[in-house]
Design an enzyme around this catalytic site. Structure first.
Site, PDB file in Angstrom:
ATOM      1  N   ALA A  27      10.994  -7.701  -4.918  1.00 28.24           N
ATOM      2  CA  ALA A  27      10.060  -7.044  -5.839  1.00 28.24           C
ATOM      3  C   ALA A  27       9.429  -8.048  -6.795  1.00 28.24           C
ATOM      4  O   ALA A  27       8.225  -7.982  -7.089  1.00 28.24           O
ATOM      5  CB  ALA A  27      10.795  -5.950  -6.624  1.00 28.24           C
ATOM      6  N   ARG A 103      22.557  -9.534 -17.376  1.00 33.96           N
ATOM      7  CA  ARG A 103      22.053 -10.661 -16.599  1.00 33.96           C
ATOM      8  C   ARG A 103      23.147 -11.708 -16.377  1.00 33.96           C
ATOM      9  O   ARG A 103      23.204 -12.350 -15.340  1.00 33.96           O
ATOM     10  CB  ARG A 103      20.856 -11.274 -17.313  1.00 33.96           C
ATOM     11  CG  ARG A 103      19.648 -10.340 -17.398  1.00 33.96           C
ATOM     12  CD  ARG A 103      18.506 -10.988 -18.157  1.00 33.96           C
ATOM     13  NE  ARG A 103      17.344 -10.099 -18.265  1.00 33.96           N
ATOM     14  CZ  ARG A 103      17.082  -9.349 -19.308  1.00 33.96           C
ATOM     15  NH1 ARG A 103      17.906  -9.342 -20.332  1.00 33.96           N
ATOM     16  NH2 ARG A 103      16.015  -8.587 -19.335  1.00 33.96           N
ATOM     17  N   THR A 134      14.951 -16.330 -11.402  1.00 34.23           N
ATOM     18  CA  THR A 134      16.215 -15.697 -11.025  1.00 34.23           C
ATOM     19  C   THR A 134      17.151 -15.585 -12.223  1.00 34.23           C
ATOM     20  O   THR A 134      17.396 -16.563 -12.926  1.00 34.23           O
ATOM     21  CB  THR A 134      16.905 -16.522  -9.922  1.00 34.23           C
ATOM     22  OG1 THR A 134      16.009 -16.674  -8.824  1.00 34.23           O
ATOM     23  CG2 THR A 134      18.181 -15.847  -9.453  1.00 34.23           C
ATOM     24  N   ASP A 163       9.787 -11.413 -22.621  1.00 34.89           N
ATOM     25  CA  ASP A 163      10.329 -10.754 -23.820  1.00 34.89           C
ATOM     26  C   ASP A 163       9.353 -10.886 -24.991  1.00 34.89           C
ATOM     27  O   ASP A 163       9.159  -9.953 -25.768  1.00 34.89           O
ATOM     28  CB  ASP A 163      11.674 -11.377 -24.208  1.00 34.89           C
ATOM     29  CG  ASP A 163      12.628 -11.476 -23.041  1.00 34.89           C
ATOM     30  OD1 ASP A 163      13.575 -10.694 -22.972  1.00 34.89           O
ATOM     31  OD2 ASP A 163      12.410 -12.357 -22.191  1.00 34.89           O
ATOM     32  N   ARG A 166       6.683  -8.428 -24.499  1.00 30.48           N
ATOM     33  CA  ARG A 166       7.178  -7.098 -24.872  1.00 30.48           C
ATOM     34  C   ARG A 166       7.162  -6.928 -26.389  1.00 30.48           C
ATOM     35  O   ARG A 166       6.779  -5.870 -26.908  1.00 30.48           O
ATOM     36  CB  ARG A 166       8.597  -6.897 -24.336  1.00 30.48           C
ATOM     37  CG  ARG A 166       8.670  -6.688 -22.832  1.00 30.48           C
ATOM     38  CD  ARG A 166      10.113  -6.765 -22.339  1.00 30.48           C
ATOM     39  NE  ARG A 166      10.200  -6.389 -20.924  1.00 30.48           N
ATOM     40  CZ  ARG A 166      11.164  -6.794 -20.108  1.00 30.48           C
ATOM     41  NH1 ARG A 166      12.140  -7.580 -20.557  1.00 30.48           N
ATOM     42  NH2 ARG A 166      11.176  -6.398 -18.844  1.00 30.48           N
ATOM     43  N   HIS A 183       1.019 -13.164 -33.022  1.00 31.34           N
ATOM     44  CA  HIS A 183       1.686 -14.433 -32.756  1.00 31.34           C
ATOM     45  C   HIS A 183       3.144 -14.309 -33.223  1.00 31.34           C
ATOM     46  O   HIS A 183       3.463 -14.521 -34.397  1.00 31.34           O
ATOM     47  CB  HIS A 183       0.968 -15.578 -33.467  1.00 31.34           C
ATOM     48  CG  HIS A 183      -0.508 -15.564 -33.214  1.00 31.34           C
ATOM     49  ND1 HIS A 183      -1.056 -15.836 -31.978  1.00 31.34           N
ATOM     50  CD2 HIS A 183      -1.551 -15.254 -34.033  1.00 31.34           C
ATOM     51  CE1 HIS A 183      -2.373 -15.723 -32.042  1.00 31.34           C
ATOM     52  NE2 HIS A 183      -2.696 -15.365 -33.273  1.00 31.34           N
ATOM     53  N   HIS A 190      17.399 -15.263 -22.385  1.00 33.49           N
ATOM     54  CA  HIS A 190      16.636 -14.138 -21.836  1.00 33.49           C
ATOM     55  C   HIS A 190      17.665 -13.061 -21.533  1.00 33.49           C
ATOM     56  O   HIS A 190      18.175 -12.937 -20.426  1.00 33.49           O
ATOM     57  CB  HIS A 190      15.907 -14.555 -20.557  1.00 33.49           C
ATOM     58  CG  HIS A 190      15.262 -13.403 -19.821  1.00 33.49           C
ATOM     59  ND1 HIS A 190      14.408 -12.517 -20.429  1.00 33.49           N
ATOM     60  CD2 HIS A 190      15.352 -13.008 -18.535  1.00 33.49           C
ATOM     61  CE1 HIS A 190      14.000 -11.625 -19.545  1.00 33.49           C
ATOM     62  NE2 HIS A 190      14.571 -11.895 -18.395  1.00 33.49           N
TER      63      HIS A 190
END
Length: 329
Positions: A27, A103, A134, A163, A166, A183, A190
């Site tokens: 994906a 993660r 990855t 991130d 987001r 900014h 992550h």
């Protein structure tokens, strides 16, 4: 006259077309390939995956639409030779993150995979810049650096570029200002220990703390900042719960980084790179505002930090470093 015609219409370019190789046709890998093709980040885009039928089909599906893009060719293969001569290699292959799984819990199986594929990639594209997506991306990037022995500029991760996007999206929702004029950065892992650098955040050239009322009449106080930072952390889990994977936004993020490299844009992006004495942090890969251009990850910037932000980044680095040590790196 013939000489003039020859100079005006050269039969062969003296340069070499740019090439991006994407490893992994899942994906994320296919979203990266699609975004890079749409934005024209390279003349040639290749996909490599061990699943021959899938990788060829994914590449063909994108290739059928290249008339509508600035891209010249899209190809797919299960043979690593297709990566040869790439300017930028983007690695997305790895274990899939399951609902509720952090993660860092992916680390063991993914690192074992990197020990196999990274040397093969380095063999066919030794001069390429290597970008890892990855997860856990910071640990994977650190491991790849150790495996390859390449300089830090040549091996980096996508870090918190997504991130950060987001974060800016959520600030935009609160203020009504375009994300391009916000900014603000996320640094560190992550993942769950990432840190929003609120103290240096600006809208236009106005410090966030001086912005004034939000759209609903509230203020950008500590409660709102904490809520936004928490939503940034949780957003990936929410998407994974709903559809199984995050792919579109990371595809656009990776394309954004690829463009900065191949067009030598010298943009400030929060990629994951090896830090040495950055805010007292060393021997770990994690995200920090970094100048990204043709040579890859360049100078790491030192934004003003509060003591709380510095402590958060130090804790993030300690967490990542311990995972790498536990894996033998």
């Amino acid at each position: 006259m013939a000489a003039n015609a020859k100079s005006l219409y050269p039969s062969k370019s003296s340069g070499r077309p740019s090439k991006i190789a994407i490893v992994g046709a899942g994906a994320v890998g296919t979203a990266v390939a699609y975004a890079c093709a749409m934005r024209g980040d390279a003349r040639s885009i290749v996909l490599q995956d061990i699943n021959k039928a899938k990788v060829e089909a994914e590449a063909l599906d994108i290739a059928h639409g290249i008339q509508f893009t600035p891209c010249g060719s899209v190809e797919g293969s299960d043979d690593v030779e297709i990566v040869r001569g790439a300017d930028l290699v983007i690695v997305t292959a790895g274990a899939k993150q399951k609902p509720g799984q952090s993660r860092l819990e992916l680390a063991g199986s993914t690192v074992n995979l990197m020990k196999t594929i990274v040397p093969n990639l380095q063999n066919v594209a030794p001069d390429a810049r290597f970008m890892f997506i990855t997860n856990p991306v910071d640990v994977v990037t650190y491991v790849a650096l150790k495996i390859t022995g390449l300089p830090r500029n040549q091996v980096f991760g996508s870090g918190t570029v997504l991130d950060t996007s987001r974060l800016r999206y959520l600030v935009s929702r609160e203020t009504g200002v375009a994300t391009q004029n916000i900014h603000a950065y996320i640094a560190g892992e992550h993942g769950d220990s990432e840190v929003a650098l609120w103290s240096s955040a600006e809208i236009g050239n106005v410090p966030l703390e001086h912005w004034g009322p939000t759209l609903d009449g509230g203020l950008f106080d500590a409660a709102l900042r904490n809520r936004i930072a928490e939503e940034v952390v949780r957003s990936a889990y929410k998407i994974i719960d709903g559809k199984g994977a995050t792919n579109y936004a990371i595809g656009l993020s990776a394309s954004n980084i690829a463009g900065a490299v191949l067009r030598d844009e010298n943009r400030v992006l929060t990629v994951s790179t090896l830090l040495e004495d950055w805010e007292g942090i060393s021997d770990v890969c994690m995200a920090a505002p970094t100048i990204v251009g043709r040579e890859g990850a360049g100078r790491v910037l030192n934004p003003p930090l509060t003591l709380k932000e510095r402590d958060g980044l130090t804790a993030s680095a300690t967490r990542l470093r311990q995972v790498a040590r536990d894996l033998g790196f």
